[in-house]
Design a protein around this motif. Structure first.
Motif, short mmCIF file in Angstrom:
data_model
loop_
_atom_site.label_atom_id
_atom_site.label_comp_id
_atom_site.label_asym_id
_atom_site.label_seq_id
_atom_site.Cartn_x
_atom_site.Cartn_y
_atom_site.Cartn_z
N ASN A 1 0.81 -1.24 0.00
CA ASN A 1 0.00 0.00 0.00
C ASN A 1 0.84 1.27 0.00
O ASN A 1 0.43 2.30 0.54
CB ASN A 1 -0.97 0.01 1.19
CG ASN A 1 -1.94 -1.16 1.14
OD1 ASN A 1 -2.63 -1.35 0.16
ND2 ASN A 1 -1.98 -1.95 2.21
N VAL A 2 2.01 1.20 -0.60
CA VAL A 2 2.86 2.37 -0.78
C VAL A 2 2.64 2.92 -2.19
O VAL A 2 2.53 2.15 -3.15
CB VAL A 2 4.35 2.01 -0.57
CG1 VAL A 2 5.25 3.20 -0.88
CG2 VAL A 2 4.58 1.52 0.85
N ASP A 3 2.56 4.23 -2.31
CA ASP A 3 2.44 4.88 -3.61
C ASP A 3 3.81 4.87 -4.27
O ASP A 3 4.74 5.53 -3.80
CB ASP A 3 1.93 6.32 -3.43
CG ASP A 3 1.75 7.05 -4.74
OD1 ASP A 3 1.67 6.39 -5.79
OD2 ASP A 3 1.67 8.30 -4.72
N VAL A 4 3.96 4.11 -5.34
CA VAL A 4 5.26 3.93 -5.99
C VAL A 4 5.27 4.69 -7.32
O VAL A 4 4.44 4.43 -8.20
CB VAL A 4 5.57 2.44 -6.25
CG1 VAL A 4 6.91 2.29 -6.95
CG2 VAL A 4 5.56 1.66 -4.94
N LEU A 5 6.20 5.61 -7.46
CA LEU A 5 6.40 6.32 -8.72
C LEU A 5 7.53 5.60 -9.46
O LEU A 5 8.70 5.73 -9.12
CB LEU A 5 6.76 7.79 -8.46
CG LEU A 5 5.80 8.57 -7.56
CD1 LEU A 5 6.24 10.03 -7.45
CD2 LEU A 5 4.37 8.49 -8.09
#
Length: 661
Positions: free
Chosen positions: A232-236
């Motif tokens: 649930n980490v926002d990964v760019l």
């Protein structure tokens, strides 16, 4: 003696947290911080009766009493996080005067499933201070006694200098597995202390085809991205392609010379990218007049002349299309933000560093002197041009201040370690990121990896010493996989049960998966030898073996003729047999394995777990009859849980699971 009549409120901060300085940006808790659930939950508390056996002290619940402020044990996150929450509560009750975080690890002895190792460290802090504790073992006894009773812990024991062994309840382990089967594997996602990261990986150079050297960065970066996304980490996902620099003057001038009407010919003018680059480089190295024109072409390109910008865009477009073919084969998704994207930000970033007094003049160049390094970090070359360091500084500034990333991760070969060491130190000097020993966000990390070697122990190349094109390598892996699959199915008479489409999809999944797993199972810092024979073997720690193991489980479930979906809702899991318990306990450790792989940035941690899980299932299946046994419903659910976890591991590794082989 009475049970709690109402749900206990979760503690706001179950573990004492140190302040996290985040360079005037939002704070983020660090790894190891165990968050308590914000929802209340009914927990029971107990007083304990203890019996001593040598240096082992067993503790079991004997009575219920009421205690205030019990931590809520969350079902989300890893089991280790949940045990840590309980230990944190006990530590505050045991030594309220000491600020300490729980040290909980998987127990390596037969006396427990997890172990709290805080006692010895606490003893060194409290001895001689008038404490009532006589030794570390006494502290361990108190920690065990003060653990709040709940449905998680079956029993505890204290060994030697205060090691608290914790045995999990079979019914809780079974319930956790069944909850996952009903609500999905996503409920086992670990809770990480970071919300947004930038993952910089793959990053090929424009006008050069992707080769085996790009394999490691691409699949290691993709796996890290998948694990963080699962958590649930926002990964760019950033593809920092080399789309700017002096080589483009050479390429553009060569294009103009060979194909004056290149605009009409389009992509046909360039043709094979690798051959086009080699031919232009050869002319650049051997023709002084052409070299002068190429250098002028760089100036015109950077000056924004339309003709040169158009040619540059065409070369980038052709390269991009070639890259995308490989990414599609690998099922890798990236957003391109190449070197050219950050060019407009370089002057203001360097001006800011100069105003801080970090940039100095040195032998005609502008540099940053880095402590511990004899050679400075050059940020503006003698000719006034920018370089990798200036681009990387601008990119880091952008990622911190515009994209608001808390963790920026760069996936490149170990040969670039010196560059990143100097680059990160410059950023720390400027106050952008904390020191390497400070567990604070934002931060930057270099994920280095070793070389891909051939059978001769040298860098993997073709027979004519050319680098191996990544597309060709993947095609060969698929071709070999299909040949072996067809041969095996022909030999056992099952080829008639397979369609051509099934053969194609399966050989692709097995072949590409074998290439990925052969890389990922190694510690990324080491070199590894590329061998189709080894990676496509169905024996040992290979993707092919694991695919067979998964397909076997699927076959067991199919042959049972039971409705597994109905069993999930109405059946019960029992862990009465020792091998059932071992398998169940290993299954619920999945979340902490993913957490560990994310924390250490080591995908091989997940590979090791996947292989061990398959071995534990084999032992379970050998010793515990499934189909036709009285325990069939329960054991089928364990089979299904194992298959679900294996499939999730495959997904995180970028491998497509197959259901029959």
């Amino acid at each position: 003696m009475r049970a709690l009549a109402a749900a206990a409120t979760a503690l706001a901060a179950p573990i004492p947290a140190r302040l996290l300085l985040v360079s005037a940006r939002r704070a983020a808790p660090r790894f190891g911080y165990c968050r308590a659930s914000s929802s209340a939950r009914l927990l029971r508390s107990s007083c304990y009766a203890s019996t001593t056996m040598g240096d082992e002290t067993s503790t079991s619940a004997s009575a219920l009493v009421q205690e205030p402020a019990l931590p809520a044990v969350q079902r989300a996150g890893s089991v280790k996080q949940q045990i840590s929450n309980l230990v944190a509560f006990s530590l505050r009750a045991t030594v309220p005067e000491v600020d300490v975080e729980p040290t909980v690890e998987v127990c390596t002895t037969k006396f427990g499933d997890y172990q709290c190792n805080n006692a010895m460290g606490l003893w060194s802090k409290v001895k001689g201070s008038g404490t009532n504790f006589k030794n570390p073992n006494a502290i361990g006894q108190a920690i065990a006694k003060n653990l709040p009773a709940c449905d998680v812990i079956e029993s505890t024991s204290v060994a030697g200098p205060g090691f608290v062994n914790i045995v999990l309840s079979n019914s809780w382990v079974a319930k956790r597995i069944q909850d996952m089967l009903v609500n999905g594997i996503k409920t086992w996602a670990p809770i990480l202390p970071v919300k947004r990261i930038v993952l910089d990986f793959s990053s090929p150079n424009i006008a050069k085809e992707m080769h085996v050297g790009h394999l490691r960065s691409t699949i290691i970066g993709d796996t890290l991205a998948r694990m963080f996304e699962f958590s649930n980490v926002d990964v760019l996902r950033r593809n920092h392609v080399g789309d700017w620099g002096t080589q483009f003057g050479m390429l553009i001038e060569f294009l103009f010379e060979k194909f004056p009407e290149w605009e009409e010919l389009g992509s046909q003018a360039i043709g094979d990218l690798q051959l086009f680059y080699k031919a232009s480089k050869e002319k650049f190295d051997n023709d002084a007049e052409f070299k002068d024109r190429a250098q002028q072409a760089v100036v015109r390109l950077q000056g924004g002349e339309e003709k040169y910008r158009s040619a540059w865009k065409k070369i980038c477009e052709i390269s991009r299309n070639e890259f995308d073919k490989v990414y599609k084969l690998l099922d890798v998704h990236l957003e391109e933000k190449g070197e050219s994207f950050y060019n407009p930000y370089i002057p203001q970033v360097l001006e800011g560093l100069s105003n801080q007094g970090f940039i100095k003049e040195s032998e005609g160049a502008r540099v940053i002197f880095i402590e511990g390094h004899k050679i400075p970090l050059i940020v503006v070359k003698r000719d006034g041009g920018f370089n990798y360091a200036s681009t990387d500084l601008a990119a880091l500034w952008y990622r911190l201040n515009v994209e608001k990333a808390e963790w920026i991760i760069y996936v490149t070969d170990v040969g670039q370690q010196l560059h990143f060491d100097m680059f990160f130190k410059a950023a720390r000097m400027a106050g952008w990121i904390p020191g390497p020993n400070e567990k604070k966000f934002p931060k930057a990390s270099h994920v280095g990896f070793g070389l891909v070697l051939g059978a001769d122990g040298k860098r993997f190349r073709t027979r004519n010493t050319e680098v191996v094109r990544l597309g060709d390598l993947l095609d060969e892996a698929k071709s070999r996989s299909k040949s072996e699959l067809v041969q095996r199915l022909t030999d056992n008479g099952k080829i008639v049960d397979w369609t051509e489409e099934e053969l194609e999809k399966t050989s692709k999944a097995v072949g590409y998966g074998a290439v990925k797993y052969a890389d990922l199972k190694n510690n990324r810092l080491t070199n590894y030898t590329f061998s189709f024979d080894q990676m496509l073997s169905d024996k040992g720690n290979t993707a092919v073996y694991l695919q067979y193991a998964h397909a076997r489980i699927c076959s067991i479930i199919r042959k049972s003729n039971m409705d597994v979906e109905e069993l999930k809702m109405n059946g019960d899991i029992s862990l009465g047999h020792p091998d059932e318990r071992v398998l169940g306990l290993y299954l619920i450790r999945f979340a902490e394995v993913v957490e560990d792989a994310c924390t250490t940035l080591l995908p091989n941690v997940l590979c090791e777990y996947l292989y061990n899980l398959s071995e534990m299932f084999t032992r379970f299946y050998t010793n515990c009859q499934v189909v036709g046994s009285p325990e069939e419903p329960s054991r089928l659910l364990l089979c299904e849980a194992t298959a679900v976890v294996m499939r999730q591991c495959f997904q995180l590794l970028g491998i497509t699971a197959v259901y029959k082989l």
